[in-house]
Design an enzyme around this catalytic site. Structure first.
Site, PDB file in Angstrom:
ATOM      1  CB  SER A  45      -0.895   0.016   1.244  1.00 20.27           C
ATOM      2  OG  SER A  45      -1.634   1.225   1.316  1.00 20.27           O
ATOM      3  CE1 TYR A  51      -3.910  -1.803   5.808  1.00 18.91           C
ATOM      4  CE2 TYR A  51      -3.409   0.438   5.124  1.00 18.91           C
ATOM      5  CZ  TYR A  51      -3.759  -0.854   4.805  1.00 18.91           C
ATOM      6  OH  TYR A  51      -3.956  -1.227   3.501  1.00 18.91           O
TER       7      TYR A  51
END
Length: 189
Positions: A110, A123
């Site tokens: 990501s 995250y």
């Protein structure tokens, strides 16, 4: 195809089979947070003579909020799935690919692993791990016939974002349906 939601897996399997009639699609409903079941699934595939030539590490979930305000159980499950399970699957499946001299690992990282964002520290850190591991493995395996690719998507409007934004204190693994695997919410086609 491996995820927790059997109905979605079978729907995707049917779609793939319709588009590619020669394709053999196996479905395994396994919660990848359960390391024993995940290992047993891989053992069973090997016993059946199934060789995994392409691993798509797409399972994961996010969380939103300040680290000191988030429930530890959810953060721990996030790290287990996004980091430990991803590494476990590579560790288990890579030797067979290397022995056959071909294969691929596609990790879903990501941009959150590159650009730190307040409220998404854990995250983002988990995706930094995915990004870095993929880059290192790509270099390590360069001349082996096994290709490692890491995809770094940005924000995508899916169920994933809505669940990460939930303010509840229930870890995703304890919520109805368990962790939301990427394959459950937005399969690669």
């Amino acid at each position: 195809l491996v995820a927790r939601r059997r109905d979605r897996l079978h729907a995707l399997a049917a779609e793939l089979a319709a588009s590619h009639p020669a394709l053999r699609v196996l479905v395994r409903d396994v919660d990848l947070l359960d390391r024993a079941r995940a290992g047993a699934m891989i053992d069973a595939l090997e016993a059946e003579g199934v060789h995994v030539d392409l691993l798509v590490n797409n399972a994961g979930f996010g969380d939103r909020g300040l680290i000191d305000e988030r429930p530890w159980a959810k953060l721990e499950a996030l790290l287990q799935l996004n980091v430990v399970t991803l590494t476990f699957l590579i560790h288990r499946l890579l030797p067979g690919m290397l022995a056959r001299g071909k294969g691929g690992v596609l990790d879903i990282g990501s941009v959150a692993g590159i650009i730190s964002k307040p409220g998404s520290a854990v995250y983002g850190a988990s995706k930094s791990f995915v990004n870095a591991l993929g880059e290192a493995l790509h270099a390590e395996l360069r001349s082996t016939g096994v290709v490692v690719t890491t995809v770094l998507p940005g924000p995508v409007p899916t169920e994933f974002g809505a669940l990460a934004m939930q303010g509840d204190a229930t870890p995703v693994s304890e919520a109805p349906g368990g962790p939301v695997a990427d394959a459950d919410r937005n399969p690669i086609k």
